[in-house]
Design a protein around this motif. Structure first.
Motif, PDB file in Angstrom:
ATOM      1  N   LYS A  94       0.815  -1.198  -0.006  1.00  0.00           N
ATOM      2  CA  LYS A  94       0.042  -0.230  -0.002  1.00  0.00           C
ATOM      3  C   LYS A  94       0.978   1.285  -0.174  1.00  0.00           C
ATOM      4  O   LYS A  94       0.689   2.268  -0.468  1.00  0.00           O
ATOM      5  CB  LYS A  94      -0.955   0.122   1.369  1.00  0.00           C
ATOM      6  N   ASN A  95       2.096   1.202   0.277  1.00  0.00           N
ATOM      7  CA  ASN A  95       2.968   2.127   0.916  1.00  0.00           C
ATOM      8  C   ASN A  95       4.345   2.194   0.421  1.00  0.00           C
ATOM      9  O   ASN A  95       5.240   2.376   1.209  1.00  0.00           O
ATOM     10  CB  ASN A  95       2.951   2.664   2.295  1.00  0.00           C
ATOM     11  N   ALA A  96       4.599   1.603  -0.796  1.00  0.00           N
ATOM     12  CA  ALA A  96       5.971   1.209  -1.391  1.00  0.00           C
ATOM     13  C   ALA A  96       6.575   2.535  -1.469  1.00  0.00           C
ATOM     14  O   ALA A  96       8.098   2.469  -1.259  1.00  0.00           O
ATOM     15  CB  ALA A  96       5.815   0.406  -2.549  1.00  0.00           C
ATOM     16  N   LYS A  97       6.129   3.631  -2.381  1.00  0.00           N
ATOM     17  CA  LYS A  97       6.677   4.742  -2.431  1.00  0.00           C
ATOM     18  C   LYS A  97       6.455   5.692  -1.428  1.00  0.00           C
ATOM     19  O   LYS A  97       5.575   6.133  -0.902  1.00  0.00           O
ATOM     20  CB  LYS A  97       6.224   5.460  -3.609  1.00  0.00           C
ATOM     21  N   ILE A  98       7.654   5.970  -0.644  1.00  0.00           N
ATOM     22  CA  ILE A  98       7.590   6.693   0.711  1.00  0.00           C
ATOM     23  C   ILE A  98       7.789   8.482   0.110  1.00  0.00           C
ATOM     24  O   ILE A  98       8.661   8.768  -0.669  1.00  0.00           O
ATOM     25  CB  ILE A  98       8.933   6.761   1.517  1.00  0.00           C
ATOM     26  N   LYS A  99       6.724   9.171   0.632  1.00  0.00           N
ATOM     27  CA  LYS A  99       6.564  10.544   0.276  1.00  0.00           C
ATOM     28  C   LYS A  99       7.801  11.452   0.868  1.00  0.00           C
ATOM     29  O   LYS A  99       8.256  11.132   2.162  1.00  0.00           O
ATOM     30  CB  LYS A  99       5.378  11.081   0.902  1.00  0.00           C
ATOM     31  N   ASN A 100       8.287  12.336   0.143  1.00  0.00           N
ATOM     32  CA  ASN A 100       9.470  13.134   0.649  1.00  0.00           C
ATOM     33  C   ASN A 100      10.650  12.351   0.961  1.00  0.00           C
ATOM     34  O   ASN A 100      11.582  12.625   1.850  1.00  0.00           O
ATOM     35  CB  ASN A 100       9.203  14.096   1.716  1.00  0.00           C
ATOM     36  N   PHE A 101      10.881  11.059   0.249  1.00  0.00           N
ATOM     37  CA  PHE A 101      11.800  10.066   0.550  1.00  0.00           C
ATOM     38  C   PHE A 101      13.238  10.809   0.384  1.00  0.00           C
ATOM     39  O   PHE A 101      14.250  10.540   1.037  1.00  0.00           O
ATOM     40  CB  PHE A 101      11.801   8.956  -0.258  1.00  0.00           C
ATOM     41  N   ASP A 102      13.411  11.741  -0.838  1.00  0.00           N
ATOM     42  CA  ASP A 102      14.420  12.531  -0.736  1.00  0.00           C
ATOM     43  C   ASP A 102      14.996  13.299   0.210  1.00  0.00           C
ATOM     44  O   ASP A 102      16.353  13.750   0.107  1.00  0.00           O
ATOM     45  CB  ASP A 102      14.684  13.393  -2.310  1.00  0.00           C
ATOM     46  N   THR A 103      14.054  13.595   1.483  1.00  0.00           N
ATOM     47  CA  THR A 103      14.520  14.328   2.288  1.00  0.00           C
ATOM     48  C   THR A 103      15.330  13.611   3.380  1.00  0.00           C
ATOM     49  O   THR A 103      15.887  14.211   4.267  1.00  0.00           O
ATOM     50  CB  THR A 103      13.537  15.192   3.087  1.00  0.00           C
ATOM     51  N   TYR A 104      15.533  12.267   3.261  1.00  0.00           N
ATOM     52  CA  TYR A 104      16.157  11.568   4.282  1.00  0.00           C
ATOM     53  C   TYR A 104      17.592  11.208   3.994  1.00  0.00           C
ATOM     54  O   TYR A 104      17.913  10.987   2.920  1.00  0.00           O
ATOM     55  CB  TYR A 104      15.387  10.065   4.590  1.00  0.00           C
ATOM     56  N   ASP A 105      18.491  11.169   4.969  1.00  0.00           N
ATOM     57  CA  ASP A 105      19.894  11.170   4.760  1.00  0.00           C
ATOM     58  C   ASP A 105      20.156   9.583   5.174  1.00  0.00           C
ATOM     59  O   ASP A 105      20.920   8.947   4.629  1.00  0.00           O
ATOM     60  CB  ASP A 105      20.605  11.830   5.769  1.00  0.00           C
ATOM     61  N   THR A 106      19.401   8.893   6.292  1.00  0.00           N
ATOM     62  CA  THR A 106      19.987   7.658   6.716  1.00  0.00           C
ATOM     63  C   THR A 106      18.618   6.742   6.734  1.00  0.00           C
ATOM     64  O   THR A 106      17.400   7.500   7.256  1.00  0.00           O
ATOM     65  CB  THR A 106      20.171   7.796   8.133  1.00  0.00           C
ATOM     66  N   VAL A 107      18.243   5.782   6.183  1.00  0.00           N
ATOM     67  CA  VAL A 107      17.276   4.753   6.202  1.00  0.00           C
ATOM     68  C   VAL A 107      17.577   3.579   6.759  1.00  0.00           C
ATOM     69  O   VAL A 107      18.635   2.775   6.431  1.00  0.00           O
ATOM     70  CB  VAL A 107      16.570   4.645   4.725  1.00  0.00           C
TER      71      VAL A 107
END
Length: 188
Positions: A94-107
């Motif tokens: 349901k949520n594979a693509k994370i909103k604002n994923f580009d703003t994260y430095d560490t995952v």
């Protein structure tokens, strides 16, 4: 006058880098994403998110797994059939693509171990997000099975990102054990 200016700059720089949480300084953001079927992986994920001040996202299959689906002892269960056909398995999220994923430095990516492998439920998340420029840290949970090469497979699926050495936690993990591991990443 010049001494005051230099002192002011030094003080400001000191405040900018002296925080306890290395993941939260300099506008860096942390994402803790996970799949959990029994709550064990979720427990570890919540500790990581709290300690890193990270955003927490639980991956949700479009067709949820039932208790019967997860019965690895039943040769007709969903996970057994998927495991026998891994090259054809695709678990849609349901949520594979994370909103604002580009703003994260560490995952951080968390998952249970199924047959010495990362639960394939996380695959679509890994495939649909661009990890370029990100630190990626996998963590796994299992009752007794080791994590094998699970994060290596995910790294290959992602194709990007700087994948750091992750960790497998047993189902009897302690919060202290998780916090101790996080020290490897300069949190405190």
């Amino acid at each position: 006058m010049m001494k005051k200016l230099i002192l002011s700059i030094a003080i400001l720089l000191g405040f900018g880098i002296s925080g306890n949480n290395a993941f939260a300084t300099n506008n860096k953001k942390t994402l803790v994403v996970y799949y959990s079927d029994t709550g064990t992986t979720e427990g570890v994920a919540k500790i990581i998110a709290k300690e890193t001040n990270g955003d927490l996202v639980k991956l949700e299959p479009k067709i949820p797994y039932t208790e019967a689906d997860l019965n690895w002892r039943d040769k007709n269960s969903r996970v057994v059939k998927e495991h026998e056909n891994l090259d054809k398995v695709h678990v849609e999220l349901k949520n594979a693509k994370i909103k604002n994923f580009d703003t994260y430095d560490t995952v951080f990516i968390g998952y249970p171990i199924w047959w010495s492998e990362a639960a394939w439920v996380v695959d679509e998340f890994v495939e649909k997000n661009d990890f370029t420029g990100k630190r990626v840290i996998a963590f796994a949970t299992s009752i007794s099975t080791g994590s094998g090469e699970s994060s290596k497979r995910l790294e290959k699926l992602a194709g990007t990102g700087r994948w750091l050495l992750g960790k497998r936690f047993s189902s009897s993990y302690s919060e202290r054990e998780v916090l101790s591991w996080l020290k490897n990443f300069n949190i405190k």
